[in-house]
Design a protein around this motif. Structure first.
Motif, PDB file in Angstrom:
ATOM      1  N   ARG A   1     -31.489  -7.900  30.632  1.00  0.00           N
ATOM      2  CA  ARG A   1     -30.979  -9.118  29.959  1.00  0.00           C
ATOM      3  C   ARG A   1     -32.016  -9.895  29.028  1.00  0.00           C
ATOM      4  NH1 ARG A   1     -26.937 -13.355  31.950  1.00  0.00           N
ATOM      5  NH2 ARG A   1     -27.168 -15.227  30.444  1.00  0.00           N
ATOM      6  N   VAL A   2     -32.979  -9.932  29.440  1.00  0.00           N
ATOM      7  CA  VAL A   2     -34.003 -10.291  28.590  1.00  0.00           C
ATOM      8  C   VAL A   2     -34.168  -9.432  27.124  1.00  0.00           C
ATOM      9  CG1 VAL A   2     -36.578 -10.627  27.966  1.00  0.00           C
ATOM     10  CG2 VAL A   2     -35.577 -11.501  29.969  1.00  0.00           C
ATOM     11  N   ALA A   3     -34.278  -8.325  27.360  1.00  0.00           N
ATOM     12  CA  ALA A   3     -34.197  -7.374  26.348  1.00  0.00           C
ATOM     13  C   ALA A   3     -33.005  -7.439  25.118  1.00  0.00           C
ATOM     14  CB  ALA A   3     -33.928  -6.096  26.448  1.00  0.00           C
ATOM     15  N   VAL A   4     -31.852  -7.512  25.756  1.00  0.00           N
ATOM     16  CA  VAL A   4     -30.670  -7.770  24.984  1.00  0.00           C
ATOM     17  C   VAL A   4     -30.643  -9.265  24.338  1.00  0.00           C
ATOM     18  CG1 VAL A   4     -28.040  -7.859  25.206  1.00  0.00           C
ATOM     19  CG2 VAL A   4     -29.018  -6.134  26.544  1.00  0.00           C
ATOM     20  N   GLU A   5     -31.033 -10.181  25.044  1.00  0.00           N
ATOM     21  CA  GLU A   5     -31.123 -11.400  24.233  1.00  0.00           C
ATOM     22  C   GLU A   5     -31.924 -11.394  23.085  1.00  0.00           C
ATOM     23  OE1 GLU A   5     -30.110 -14.334  28.269  1.00  0.00           O
ATOM     24  OE2 GLU A   5     -32.105 -14.020  27.675  1.00  0.00           O
ATOM     25  N   ASN A   6     -33.134 -11.027  23.430  1.00  0.00           N
ATOM     26  CA  ASN A   6     -34.164 -10.884  22.149  1.00  0.00           C
ATOM     27  C   ASN A   6     -33.579  -9.849  21.072  1.00  0.00           C
ATOM     28  OD1 ASN A   6     -37.005 -11.763  22.750  1.00  0.00           O
ATOM     29  ND2 ASN A   6     -36.150 -10.965  24.645  1.00  0.00           N
ATOM     30  N   LEU A   7     -32.680  -8.804  21.328  1.00  0.00           N
ATOM     31  CA  LEU A   7     -32.060  -8.239  20.237  1.00  0.00           C
ATOM     32  C   LEU A   7     -31.169  -8.939  19.514  1.00  0.00           C
ATOM     33  CD1 LEU A   7     -31.872  -4.542  21.756  1.00  0.00           C
ATOM     34  CD2 LEU A   7     -33.543  -5.486  20.024  1.00  0.00           C
ATOM     35  N   LEU A   8     -30.218  -9.935  20.384  1.00  0.00           N
ATOM     36  CA  LEU A   8     -29.117 -10.739  19.819  1.00  0.00           C
ATOM     37  C   LEU A   8     -29.914 -11.785  18.944  1.00  0.00           C
ATOM     38  CD1 LEU A   8     -26.542 -11.094  22.804  1.00  0.00           C
ATOM     39  CD2 LEU A   8     -26.434  -9.853  20.379  1.00  0.00           C
ATOM     40  N   ASP A   9     -30.925 -12.360  19.380  1.00  0.00           N
ATOM     41  CA  ASP A   9     -31.736 -13.317  18.591  1.00  0.00           C
ATOM     42  C   ASP A   9     -32.210 -12.978  17.431  1.00  0.00           C
ATOM     43  OD1 ASP A   9     -31.422 -15.268  20.729  1.00  0.00           O
ATOM     44  OD2 ASP A   9     -33.336 -14.940  21.630  1.00  0.00           O
ATOM     45  N   ASN A  10     -32.759 -11.627  17.413  1.00  0.00           N
ATOM     46  CA  ASN A  10     -33.110 -11.237  16.303  1.00  0.00           C
ATOM     47  C   ASN A  10     -31.990 -10.663  15.315  1.00  0.00           C
ATOM     48  OD1 ASN A  10     -35.749  -9.673  15.102  1.00  0.00           O
ATOM     49  ND2 ASN A  10     -34.411  -8.004  14.890  1.00  0.00           N
ATOM     50  N   ALA A  11     -30.960 -10.145  15.732  1.00  0.00           N
ATOM     51  CA  ALA A  11     -29.757 -10.039  14.863  1.00  0.00           C
ATOM     52  C   ALA A  11     -29.297 -11.118  14.195  1.00  0.00           C
ATOM     53  CB  ALA A  11     -28.792  -9.218  15.479  1.00  0.00           C
ATOM     54  N   ILE A  12     -29.167 -12.275  15.059  1.00  0.00           N
ATOM     55  CA  ILE A  12     -28.564 -13.512  14.519  1.00  0.00           C
ATOM     56  C   ILE A  12     -29.511 -14.086  13.244  1.00  0.00           C
ATOM     57  CG2 ILE A  12     -28.066 -16.057  15.052  1.00  0.00           C
ATOM     58  CD1 ILE A  12     -26.993 -14.836  17.584  1.00  0.00           C
ATOM     59  N   LYS A  13     -30.949 -13.961  13.633  1.00  0.00           N
ATOM     60  CA  LYS A  13     -32.035 -14.549  12.647  1.00  0.00           C
ATOM     61  C   LYS A  13     -31.541 -13.977  11.240  1.00  0.00           C
ATOM     62  CE  LYS A  13     -36.862 -14.912  12.193  1.00  0.00           C
ATOM     63  NZ  LYS A  13     -38.270 -14.449  12.761  1.00  0.00           N
ATOM     64  N   PHE A  14     -31.345 -12.433  11.479  1.00  0.00           N
ATOM     65  CA  PHE A  14     -31.573 -11.847  10.234  1.00  0.00           C
ATOM     66  C   PHE A  14     -30.164 -11.699   9.540  1.00  0.00           C
ATOM     67  CE2 PHE A  14     -35.640 -10.451  12.039  1.00  0.00           C
ATOM     68  CZ  PHE A  14     -36.537 -10.761  10.646  1.00  0.00           C
ATOM     69  N   SER A  15     -29.065 -12.413   9.946  1.00  0.00           N
ATOM     70  CA  SER A  15     -27.817 -12.426   9.646  1.00  0.00           C
ATOM     71  C   SER A  15     -27.400 -13.875   8.987  1.00  0.00           C
ATOM     72  CB  SER A  15     -26.732 -11.794  10.699  1.00  0.00           C
ATOM     73  OG  SER A  15     -27.240 -10.545  10.760  1.00  0.00           O
ATOM     74  N   PRO A  16     -28.232 -14.395   8.172  1.00  0.00           N
ATOM     75  CA  PRO A  16     -27.708 -15.782   8.079  1.00  0.00           C
ATOM     76  C   PRO A  16     -26.604 -16.022   7.448  1.00  0.00           C
ATOM     77  CG  PRO A  16     -29.445 -14.900   6.532  1.00  0.00           C
ATOM     78  CD  PRO A  16     -29.364 -13.978   7.242  1.00  0.00           C
ATOM     79  N   TYR A  17     -26.096 -14.956   6.508  1.00  0.00           N
ATOM     80  CA  TYR A  17     -24.883 -15.457   5.951  1.00  0.00           C
ATOM     81  C   TYR A  17     -23.780 -14.556   6.489  1.00  0.00           C
ATOM     82  CZ  TYR A  17     -28.521 -16.460   2.417  1.00  0.00           C
ATOM     83  OH  TYR A  17     -29.417 -16.859   1.740  1.00  0.00           O
ATOM     84  N   ALA A  18     -23.756 -14.000   7.809  1.00  0.00           N
ATOM     85  CA  ALA A  18     -22.679 -13.375   8.291  1.00  0.00           C
ATOM     86  C   ALA A  18     -22.263 -14.393   9.559  1.00  0.00           C
ATOM     87  CB  ALA A  18     -23.140 -12.215   9.019  1.00  0.00           C
ATOM     88  N   ASP A  19     -20.875 -14.317  10.103  1.00  0.00           N
ATOM     89  CA  ASP A  19     -20.546 -15.339  10.969  1.00  0.00           C
ATOM     90  C   ASP A  19     -20.217 -14.589  12.418  1.00  0.00           C
ATOM     91  OD1 ASP A  19     -18.333 -13.474  10.917  1.00  0.00           O
ATOM     92  OD2 ASP A  19     -16.798 -15.015  10.393  1.00  0.00           O
ATOM     93  N   HIS A  20     -20.973 -13.183  12.640  1.00  0.00           N
ATOM     94  CA  HIS A  20     -20.894 -12.492  13.840  1.00  0.00           C
ATOM     95  C   HIS A  20     -21.946 -11.263  13.822  1.00  0.00           C
ATOM     96  CE1 HIS A  20     -18.535  -9.806  11.393  1.00  0.00           C
ATOM     97  NE2 HIS A  20     -18.732  -8.800  12.251  1.00  0.00           N
TER      98      HIS A  20
END
Length: 611
Positions: free
Chosen positions: A361-380
């Motif tokens: 769970r911790v690993a997936v959450e960190n990958l999601l945090d990273n993906a959201i951080k580097f997708s500032p102009y996307a909505d998903h």
């Protein structure tokens, strides 16, 4: 008569003759008279049944009624003396004719001493079994074919399988995921070479370290093992603390001193009345800026200490769970905590898993945090789960600007080297730690302007399947993911790799290739990685420094290497080639057909020159 006298009447073992039809005793020697307590007159005419306890007569009847007549038979019985004393005898019976009467000649040897020793041995064995079952050290025994013949209580507790399940099964059918590991190598070495071996190895399905001894014997090998995870974990924590202290020392000497020195200088100006009243506001702003800078450094130090302490707790609470349900729970939480981005979930399979639920769970959450951080102009962002060759693969895709090759190389090295991994940030360091403890790995695919996909591979063990009542195919675990063929016309060996590679599968492939190079007197190899996925960075250095010298000694001169489309697999290949020691000529290709064409051209020149 002299022969009969020597063999029968003077024999020190009790003997008698009885008629087959009536079972009446016709003749008896002196040793039998003394042993059984009857006079000669009492013995003659007695039924052979009378020499047995009543409750054992049926055993004699079973032999007499047997449809398989024997000229000679041997067996153990209980006999009884005239006084009623019962003792054990070993009977040998021979068919004879006594005064023209079909008869049996019986020799009875008392085996009370033997039975006493057997009883003591059984008692000793029983005590030993109780001792082995009460110890915290795991014991199991294998017959010469690798089948489990003994499994104690500690083995049940340490490895998770009860003895009813494992007894009679082949050890590698019970633990097929251990085939491509040092467990297999060392145990097979003990079996094959009949030598003692001892080793310490990580058993990833339950994330424990075991110190193991294997002793060969006449009936196979005895293996005992103990859990040394606490020792390994303590060593890991100690190394982690040392690295933390180095970092904190660096922060203290380079980052804390600057704001502290500035604050001391500014406060001295105030204390010594050097500044004018109208400058107080400017000085206060500088003091505040230095305080903020100092606060940031202290927060960084605290985060490193807290995050470092948290890493060791990520993967040691093992449980069986459904990965799909875990990912859905994470997505549900992200709806509230990250309202700017939707997490789109795609799953091609429903996967039961045995591992650290919290760690994954911790690993997936960190990958999601990273993906959201580097997708500032996307909505998903997209979260994908799939099952590939006995592996659960979790991928997180962002829609940012992508990662350039320089940063990708840094990430690749960060998953190999601890000192580089710290530069990636605690998030990716946690992902790397979790996957490593699950015997998996991480890789990245990225294209500038198109976004990035981080993928995590989690090997599936048989444990979750068995707990869920699912039948598993053990052969799928033994498959090294390699096929080697010989092109007779063009005189080269072709290695077709597929799936995910590891140090052990690559070692096995290298040794097999060495044998085939010698067998075919071959100088050329086509190494096709087109169907390889992910990374094999743990084996890259070994391939360059150990594998290629072995291959060169076996006759290899030219190698055409067809890259995998996976970025990290390509980087693994490049690392192996850079580490190459020797004179093998290697050329890399993006297409396997181009690799084949080059090798065929080289072959023409090589073999024409030879002719």
């Amino acid at each position: 008569m002299n022969n009969l006298d020597a063999l029968f009447y003077q024999n020190q073992q009790p003997m008698w003759v009885y008629a087959i039809n009536s079972l009446l005793i016709l003749e008896v020697n002196e040793a039998a008279i003394k042993r059984y307590g009857y006079s000669r007159e009492e013995f003659i005419g007695k039924s052979t049944r009378d020499l047995r306890p009543v409750e054992d007569i049926h055993l004699l009847e079973e032999i007499l009624n047997s449809k398989e007549p024997k000229d000679i038979y041997e067996s153990e019985f209980r006999h009884v003396t005239k006084s009623g004393a019962i003792f054990h005898v070993e009977i040998q019976a021979y068919d004879i004719a006594y005064n023209d009467i079909p008869a049996k000649l019986i020799q009875a040897q008392c085996i009370e001493a033997k039975k006493d020793i057997q009883g003591k041995l059984q008692l000793t064995e029983s005590k030993l079994n109780r001792l082995l079952d009460s110890t915290t050290i795991g014991f199991y025994q294998l017959d010469p074919n690798g089948n489990i013949t003994y499994w104690n209580n500690a083995a049940e507790k340490l490895l998770g399988y009860n003895r009813e399940y494992v007894l009679g099964k082949n050890i590698w059918d019970v633990f097929p995921e251990a085939v491509h590991s040092d467990f297999y190598t060392y145990i097979e070495k003990a079996c094959t070479h009949k030598i003692n071996v001892e080793f310490t190895e990580y058993f990833w399905p339950i994330q424990r370290w075991f110190f193991t001894n294997a002793y060969p014997g006449e009936d196979g090998i005895l293996v005992h093992f103990r859990d040394v995870t606490h020792i390994k974990l303590a060593q890991e924590v100690l190394l982690e603390k040392i690295e933390q202290l180095k970092e904190i020392s660096f922060l203290n000497s380079h980052y804390i001193r600057k704001p502290v020195a500035s604050l001391l200088g500014l406060t001295n100006l105030i204390k010594d009345n050097v500044i004018r009243p109208e400058e107080f506001k400017e000085i206060a702003e500088q003091v505040q800026a230095c305080s903020y800078e100092l606060d940031d450094v202290i927060k960084t130090i605290n985060k490193k200490v807290n995050d470092g302490d948290g890493l060791k707790e990520l993967a040691f609470e093992m449980a069986e769970f459904c990965i799909n349900d875990l990912l859905k729970d994470v997505i549900c939480d992200y709806k509230n905590t990250h309202p700017t981005h939707r997490v789109v979930f795609k799953a091609s399979a429903n996967i039961m898993y045995y591992g650290s639920k919290h760690g994954i769970r911790v690993a997936v959450e960190n990958l999601l945090d990273n993906a959201i951080k580097f997708s500032p102009y996307a909505d998903h962002v997209v979260l994908t789960l799939s099952k590939v060759n006995q592996n659960a693969v979790v991928s997180v895709q962002d829609f940012g600007e992508g990662i350039d090759s320089r940063v990708l190389n840094k990430i690749f090295l960060g998953f190999i080297k601890r000192d580089v991994s710290r530069e990636l940030g605690e998030g990716l360091a946690k992902v790397s730690t979790v996957t490593r403890r699950h015997h998996g790995n991480v890789w990245v695919e990225s294209r500038p302007g198109k976004g990035t996909v981080f993928s995590v591979r989690l090997p599936l063990s048989t444990m979750s399947a068995i707990k869920a009542g699912i039948k598993t195919d053990c052969n799928s675990y033994r498959d090294p993911g390699l096929e080697i063929t010989y092109d007779e016309e063009n005189k080269y060996l072709r290695m077709d790799w597929r799936g995910f590679l590891s140090l052990h599968t690559i070692k096995a492939g290298c040794l097999k290739l060495c044998d085939l190079l010698k067998k075919h007197d071959c100088k050329m190899v086509l190494n096709n990685n087109a169907n390889v996925m992910g990374s094999w960075e743990d084996a890259a250095e070994w391939v360059g420094k150990e594998c290629f010298p072995m291959l060169e000694e076996a006759g290899l001169q030219f190698l055409a290497w067809a890259y995998s489309p996976s970025t990290f697999s390509r980087l693994s290949a490049d690392m192996a080639i850079r580490a190459l020691k020797g004179n093998v000529v290697i050329k890399t290709f993006n297409d396997k057909d181009e690799a084949r064409q080059w090798l065929e051209e080289v072959g023409k020149a090589v073999y024409i020159d030879q002719d």
